[in-house]
Design a protein around this motif. Structure first.
Motif, PDB file in Angstrom:
ATOM      1  N   LEU A 150      45.880  21.436  33.703  1.00 40.86           N
ATOM      2  CA  LEU A 150      45.573  21.102  35.089  1.00 40.86           C
ATOM      3  C   LEU A 150      46.379  19.910  35.558  1.00 40.86           C
TER       4      LEU A 150
ATOM      5  N   ILE B  32      37.413  26.716  32.368  1.00 40.71           N
ATOM      6  CA  ILE B  32      38.025  26.693  33.694  1.00 40.71           C
ATOM      7  C   ILE B  32      38.914  27.924  33.855  1.00 40.71           C
TER       8      ILE B  32
ATOM      9  N   GLY C  14      39.256  32.117  36.027  1.00 39.90           N
ATOM     10  CA  GLY C  14      38.476  33.289  36.408  1.00 39.90           C
ATOM     11  C   GLY C  14      39.103  34.593  35.955  1.00 39.90           C
TER      12      GLY C  14
ATOM     13  N   ASN D   4      40.831  37.200  32.663  1.00 41.69           N
ATOM     14  CA  ASN D   4      40.309  37.804  31.432  1.00 41.69           C
ATOM     15  C   ASN D   4      40.142  36.776  30.321  1.00 41.69           C
TER      16      ASN D   4
ATOM     17  N   ALA E 155      39.564  33.533  30.561  1.00 45.13           N
ATOM     18  CA  ALA E 155      38.410  32.668  30.839  1.00 45.13           C
ATOM     19  C   ALA E 155      37.105  33.415  30.532  1.00 45.13           C
TER      20      ALA E 155
ATOM     21  N   GLU F  12      36.648  35.989  28.499  1.00 46.96           N
ATOM     22  CA  GLU F  12      36.478  36.211  27.058  1.00 46.96           C
ATOM     23  C   GLU F  12      36.093  34.909  26.351  1.00 46.96           C
TER      24      GLU F  12
ATOM     25  N   HIS G 265      35.215  28.283  38.488  1.00 48.84           N
ATOM     26  CA  HIS G 265      36.275  29.099  39.090  1.00 48.84           C
ATOM     27  C   HIS G 265      36.535  28.646  40.522  1.00 48.84           C
ATOM     28  N   ARG G 266      37.803  28.631  40.883  1.00 46.96           N
ATOM     29  CA  ARG G 266      38.180  28.053  42.181  1.00 46.96           C
ATOM     30  C   ARG G 266      37.884  28.977  43.369  1.00 46.96           C
ATOM     31  N   ARG G 267      37.569  30.256  43.072  1.00 51.93           N
ATOM     32  CA  ARG G 267      37.243  31.185  44.163  1.00 51.93           C
ATOM     33  C   ARG G 267      35.811  31.692  43.995  1.00 51.93           C
TER      34      ARG G 267
ATOM     35  N   ARG H 128      38.776  37.296  38.670  1.00 50.65           N
ATOM     36  CA  ARG H 128      39.844  38.289  38.590  1.00 50.65           C
ATOM     37  C   ARG H 128      39.729  39.083  37.270  1.00 50.65           C
TER      38      ARG H 128
ATOM     39  N   ALA I 256      41.525  27.858  30.760  1.00 43.33           N
ATOM     40  CA  ALA I 256      42.004  29.242  30.614  1.00 43.33           C
ATOM     41  C   ALA I 256      42.604  29.645  31.952  1.00 43.33           C
ATOM     42  N   ILE I 257      43.591  28.870  32.362  1.00 43.84           N
ATOM     43  CA  ILE I 257      44.184  29.098  33.691  1.00 43.84           C
ATOM     44  C   ILE I 257      45.560  29.746  33.568  1.00 43.84           C
TER      45      ILE I 257
ATOM     46  N   LYS J  47      51.974  39.096  26.543  1.00 47.45           N
ATOM     47  CA  LYS J  47      51.021  38.302  27.323  1.00 47.45           C
ATOM     48  C   LYS J  47      49.590  38.731  27.072  1.00 47.45           C
ATOM     49  N   VAL J  48      49.407  39.752  26.282  1.00 46.21           N
ATOM     50  CA  VAL J  48      48.055  40.263  26.075  1.00 46.21           C
ATOM     51  C   VAL J  48      47.378  39.614  24.874  1.00 46.21           C
TER      52      VAL J  48
END
Ligand code: NDP
Length: 309
Positions: free
Chosen positions: A120, A152, A154, A156, A158, A160, A176-178, A182, A238-239, A283-284
């Protein structure tokens, strides 16, 4: 400034890079490994690793990476602690230039530069890394038995991590900021039905608190600007991750998130002789043991490529 010529060069000193070096050395290719400046990669930021096979009593991230480095050195691999900051894939051999002013030429390249977890506010928060601030719940979650932690993000990861942390923590606050996640629906359902998880919607971390270790956070509601202080022992970010591919983007096919695209069931990139292994093309999963396997695959494919020249 020095000039190096090597049949095969490996970039990166995480599990993918070191494993590629081991396999390339055993294939008699005399590889040269350029470690980058964060020697050992992301694992050096973790505490105990309990899910890497071969260490029944766990191993610290630092120790694991030191052992891998020693194994690579024992095989006679040249390791150069330098960071590549420019590449030219239009010529053969490929040409690489480095932060320390060195120049490298190679017929074959394995890119294992990994990805970096997003922070952050790295400069402000780095004193808490390993002292309550983490980017890896599977690495550090165990240390938060019966404690309150925050996750922190939203996505996958975060979702998990939040669910995983409920195995240890008494309470997990998902920030989560929203006002919608997601993360995949199935993960969202697990979040919503877990009594240990509380969600703070529309909130961001305004401040991390703590003299030495993390002792709390101040959250800010982005809609109302209202702030609230929460006492807790751990903050898991987890951003997302940023793949370390900036210097390759002129030549290599990258996906929409900047990860190197490799051919199906292969570490080959769109440039013949350039291979990618580990987190920089994955990335998975983003796990050490998978990165190591990917490094082995890249070295085997590189050997085949070099023998075809
Ligand atoms: P994502 O990019 O999917 O999610 C990142 C999350 O962090 C988003 O919710 C985003 O908010 C939030 N975020 C980003 N920057 C900030 C910030 N500065 N402050 C606050 N919040 C922020 O990353 P993940 O690591 O979750 O996933 C990466 C990839 O890996 C994805 O493709 C994912 O599907 C995959 N993955 C798959 C898993 C699985 O299938 N089991 C498990 C883990 C990852 P916002 O939503 O507002 O953008």
């Amino acid at each position: 400034m020095a000039q190096y010529v090597s049949k095969i060069i490996i970039l990166g000193s995480g599990p993918a890079g070191y494993t590629a070096a081991i396999y390339a050395a055993r294939a008699g290719l005399n590889p040269c490994l350029i470690s980058g400046f964060e020697v050992g990669g992301q694992l050096t930021m973790t505490t105990n690793i309990e899910n890497f096979p071969g260490f029944p009593l766990a191993v610290s991230g630092n120790e694991l990476m030191q052992k891998m480095r020693q194994q690579v050195l024992n095989m006679g691999v040249t390791i150069i602690d330098d960071k590549i900051n420019g590449v030219d894939f239009n010529c053969r051999p490929f040409v690489l230039s480095s932060e320390n002013g060195n120049c490298f030429q190679t017929e074959c390249l394995i890119i294992a530069t990994g990805s970096s977890a997003k922070w952050l506010n790295y400069e402000a928060h780095k004193k808490y890394i390993g002292k309550g601030l983490s980017t890896c719940a599977t690495c550090d979650g165990f240390f938060y038995k019966n404690k309150t932690v925050a996750v922190i993000g939203g996505g996958n990861a975060a979702a998990e991590e939040a669910v995983y942390l409920t195995n240890f923590a008494s309470k997990v606050i998902l920030v989560h900021r929203r006002n919608e996640l997601r993360a995949d629906q199935i993960l969202q359902q697990r979040i919503f039905k877990n009594p240990k998880i509380e969600i703070c919607w529309n909130c961001v971390v305004d401040e991390i608190l703590g003299e030495d270790d993390v002792s709390g956070i101040i959250l800010k509601n982005v809609r109302s600007d209202e702030k609230k202080k929460i006492q807790l022992s751990g903050v898991f970010l987890a951003i997302g991750h940023t793949p370390n591919t900036e210097i390759f983007k002129k030549y290599l096919k990258l996906d929409e998130d900047g990860y190197i695209v490799t051919k199906p069931d292969s570490c080959a990139t769109n440039i013949e002789g350039v291979f990618a292994a580990g987190d920089v093309q994955d990335k998975v999963f983003q796990k050490a043991v998978i990165a190591a396997g990917s490094g082995a695959k890249a070295a085997m494919e590189a050997q085949k490529y070099l023998s075809s020249l």
